[in-house]
Structure formats: structure tokens, C-alpha cells
Design a protein around this motif. Sequence first.
Motif: not given
Length: 703
Positions: A313-318, A367-374, A410-421
Motif C-alpha cells: 500500500l505504501a508503494s502505491l502512494s510513492e 501488479e495483480w494486487l494493484e488491479m484488485i485494489y483499484e 462490497l465497495e471497500d478496496a482495503d477489505a477486497k485486498l485483505d480477501f485476496e491476500i
Amino acid sequence: MQIIELKKGQTLHAQGSPVQTIDIISKGEINVFNDGISIVLKGGTICGLPETPGDNYMFTYQAQTDATIASYPFTRIEDLISVIKANPKIAPILVSNVYKSYQIALDACHKQLEEASALYKDLMASYEQYPSLCTITGTQLKAYPEVLNQSPLPDIKLAPNWRISYVNAILDNDAALRKAFYTINIDIDVAMILTCVQYLNSLCQYSFEILRYSKTLLKETAAFRSAFSTIKSKADQIMNGGEESLDTVPEFKDVLNTLLAFGNVDPEIGEAFADSVRAYASSTVTDAFSDEYRKVRRDVATHFYKVYKAVFLASLSESLVPDVVHMFLMFGYCHEDLVSAEQTATLYRIMKSYSPDPGGHIFTMPEWLEMIYEGQVVPSRNEFNLDYQGYLNEQKSQGNITEEKMNELLEDADAKLDFEIGNLFMLSNRVTFGRASAFVPVFDEANITKPLPDAFLRSDLLQSQVDALKSDDYTIFYRNVMYSNPSIGLNTFTYAKEVMPYFILLPNCGSRISLWQEIEGRKRDTPARYCISIFHSSELSDTLLQGFADYRWEMCKTIQGIHWNDVTDPSLTSEYCDYLQFYKKNRMLTEDQKEKLYEQLKKYSNHYNQVFMSDYITYMKFERTGSLRLNKIARQILFAYCPFSKELREKMTSSPQYGDLVKTFDTKNATAMHTLENVFTKIEKGGFEVPDEVKAQKDYLEL
């Protein structure tokens, strides 16, 4: 007294466990270590002299080689005296080796002291360089008062000069003392050893003082060190004209703390992860099934994915991410002691030369997690085959969440990321590694079984292998999709649409592929998802064949639903199940073929899908080249549902085993083409343009 036999890597005493015994090493070597120092004690040495009976062990004692230990109860200092007096024949050897051990420990503490001093000097040098780097990169200068608040390590004298001279004199005259002095009276040996115990206790106090200093310094300056690493990387790139040379590999130091600082990881989680990784890095255990090794790996895995998420997540904002962060996210690299300088340089060059897949089907884990998060793709299913929405519905029905909370998630990007990880990443990372008993999520050079440049799955290499196999089994990724356009007279039209799968590259050195899911939810025209190691050690074509076979079976089951094994509704799975279930009554099979099939079913424990996968691999590797290995029934079913390409079919027309199968296929194809031509005629007579979907079906039939 108890005799203990230790295998290499086994732990005699773990740091933090209660002190209950004093031990003599009869044979072998014992590694004594904690976060600060590490020394090796040889046979004929008393083990655990600095420890206090009733307290907890300050160090871990682990077998460096196979070792034999004589263990005695240790509840008070008098017990040590009793042990020495109970062994008068070896007492002179014990005295000699105790002083040798002190010298080894003293050298290790000197090294620890030098490293701690260098840590402070490097920090101050970086802080002085920081403003000029900000100027070069155009970065706003930020104050880090915690750096200026640091003090150099106080002047520490590990031992007075007279003591050092005294110990050196003892060691220089060791042979003479053993022969003429230590043998005079056992009480002399007791006094000599107890004196050295005092020396060791003093040394331990200094060692822990140095360790506390180093840990505090690293913890309090973590934010600055992370920022400095980032800005220095950017400055180096600017100084090199915007391009970084792959010939020049930066030195990676303090990687773990840099990652934790960059990700702003929760201090408690970060400290636990750092401790577990350092314990793993310093462990000499080689038995994957030992309790010690299992615990170390479990401790690392417990916190790895939490740290990975924070760093990701930190890498996405830098705007500029340090190289070491990219290497962590792509490969799991997190500690310089786990990877040699040579292999680290290879990882660095691979990371720098990496370019995303132009086809958009092959992704690294970040790359895959970024697609999930976005929100570009939906999260994958969990281990119970529930997609994200299905999982939330289940949580709601069980009363764990309210409907309002479900709609929010359902719209929470952070929750979706947790689910995928928590599902695809964690589980497939272990599966693709290939050896579950030895799996650890961090990159370890010990797991490299193939040169990294050869094992690295470049997107073009993976895609070329997929295309090569797909050129033979050309229908594998085609799905029947419904199309409707009443305005041109097409109410329902079924056409074949090719849906290429996603390949997700897991950050490990592994040997397997995992078909995570065939479709997204219930949409049949959505890509399958494969997981495979980014460093793949097995033959790639064989691994992909395994994945393709699995896909063939699972996709058919998904399409057929509850009728997947109902032979009245013909399909690949239903016909194969019928063939395997009733092979004994099949008159088209010889007794030898039935016996072979019996052994095959026995080998795969009557798992029909495994038998099919084995036959599919044989079909694709050997039957396609004319090396016949399947029986008539298996060949007939496979060719009907997994036909070879047009080029191969033409070569097989004269084959006695395949000639009739090819003719049947061509007849069926010609009938379908005739029907399609009628559709073309109908649309064109109506004055309409033929839709792309109808044209696509014609292209498919001509393959």
C-alpha cells in the motif's frame, strides 16, 4: 547425568526457556547465539556458563554438527562445582577450553562493538548527505530531529588490559598448564573455571548493552533511513542521466528495517516479523520436519503477509519506490543474510529489467494486487470456492455482519485486498512452492534449485510456451457464449469466444502450477486464474500441461454443473467418468488394457480427474507425435473434446488409429459450417452487416 544425542540443527536450549541444566559437549559443536553475537563451542567445553540457574536462557544453544551432550541438573552454582569435581580426568581439558571459549566470545563482542559504532557513523554520514540529495532531486527538505538526538556508543572497555594479558598468557602456555598445573588439585580447576565465569558474565553485560544500543538506534531512526534510501535511489538515477546501469548493483544493507519503515508497519507486528526473520536467518536447522524448523517458519509466515500488505500500500502512494521494496514485493527478498551478494545482484538485475506483459495476462503479485485494489478485477474465490460477494452473503446470513456493513464492504478496496491476500496469495504461495513442509514466504537462497536467470518466468517466455501448447490443443480456452440481436433476426446465437487466462507470478522459487479458478462468479466469458512461481524450477512445458489438463476437467465441471458426471448429458467429464467406472465391462478393451487401467486407478486412488490429467498429458506429449500410448476409448474421448490443430489433423488422416476420428470431426465441423453459412445468408439478405460474433464463429470453425 543424562546423555543427549543431537542431530545437526537441533536446539539444545532455546533463548527464553528456563535454565535447568549445565552441559558438557562430549562430541560435536554447539552454536551459541542471540540477536547480538554468535560463537561456536567445540567438544570438551562446558556449555551454558554465563547462564544463571532459575533464570531464562540469554542465548540459544543449537547443534552446529551432530553432537553428544552430557547434561547435569543446574539449580545453583554449587552444582557446577560438583560437575567439575565429578569429572577429574577431563577437568584440565575443561579449564583449557573454557578460556578458549572466553577468547572467542571476546573477539565476537569486539566485532559487535565495531558494527554498532559503524552503524552510528553511517547514520551521521547519511544525515549530512541528505540535504544535498534533496537539492539534486528537488525534494522538500524534512527535519528528522530523532537523528540528531542520537549519541555515539559510549566508550566501552570489554575487558581490562590485565585480564586480556592474563588470558593470553594462559592460552599461550596451555599445554604446559594442562600438564603441570591443572592436574595438581581439582580445586585449582574449579577456581580457574569460576573465575572465567565471572569474566564471561561481565562480557555478556557489555554485549547486551551494545545490542540494546543498536536496536534503539535502528528503531528510532527507521523513518529517516527509509526516506534516505528512497531519495538516494532517485538521486543516483538522476546522476546517471536518468538511466541506471545494470552493471552497477547498489549495496543492500539493513533491508528489513528499511521495508518496515517504508511500509510504516505497526511497531508490534514489525518487531515480531523482524525477530522471526532474523531467527530464521540465523538458524542452522536443516530438518524440515523438526519442531524447531516448523516453529521458525510458522513465526515468519504469521506476520509476512501483514508486512507485505503494508509495504504494498505504501508503494502505491510513492512516486519513487526504493529498489529493495520492488525486490520484496516481486520476490519476497527481505534480509541480506538470506541471499549472497551474487544472487542479490541477479535479483536486482531481474527486477530492473522487468517489463509488464504487453498482452495484459501475466502479472507479478504486486501488479495483480494493484488491479484488485483499484477495482479493475474482482477478488478471487476463497478456499471454500466462494467469491467475495458470496463470502459476504455468508457472513451476513451467519449474523457476523449487518446488511449495511455488507454493502459497505462490497465497495471497500482495503477489505477486497485483505480477501485476496488471505486466500489466493497465502494459499497458492505455499502450493506453487511445491514442498509444503519446507515452505517459507521470504526469499531464501537455500530454495534456489535452478539458476535464477533460467528460472525467471519472463512474460514473453511464459506466453510463448502457452502459445506453443495452445497451437496443438487449440480449443482449450474457447467458451461457448450466447449472443442476441433481434433487430437483425438473431434471437439466440452461440459462438466460440477465446478467453485467455490470467497467470499470476507468486514471489517464490517453486515447481508447481495452481489453477485457482476457471471463471469469475458465473460469467463464462471471464478469464481463468493460474498461479505459478516467478522462479520456476521444473520444466515449464510439463508444468503448463498439468495446468491445462486441470483446466479442461474443472471447466467442464463448471459448465455442466450437477450433470458433470451424468453420461446422458455427454461431456468430457461425464464420458470419462463412465469409461473409468465401467471399464471392466467394456468389450473394446483388452485384458492387458484393463489391467493397466486398474493399476492407473490404484496409483491415483480412484480420483478420476487425476487419471484424466495423466491421460491428457500423454495425449499432448506423445499421441500428437504418433507415439501411441492410450487405449482406443481414452483416445476417442480426448480427440472428441480436445481435438488437435488443423495441421496435426491433416497429418493424422492416414493413421489407422486417428483416421476415423478425424473424418468424424470433419463431418461434424462441415455440418456446423453449413448451418453457419445459412445464418450469414439470412443476415445479408436482410441488408444487415454480419456481426463480429458471427464472423468469429466462422473463424473458429476454420481452425
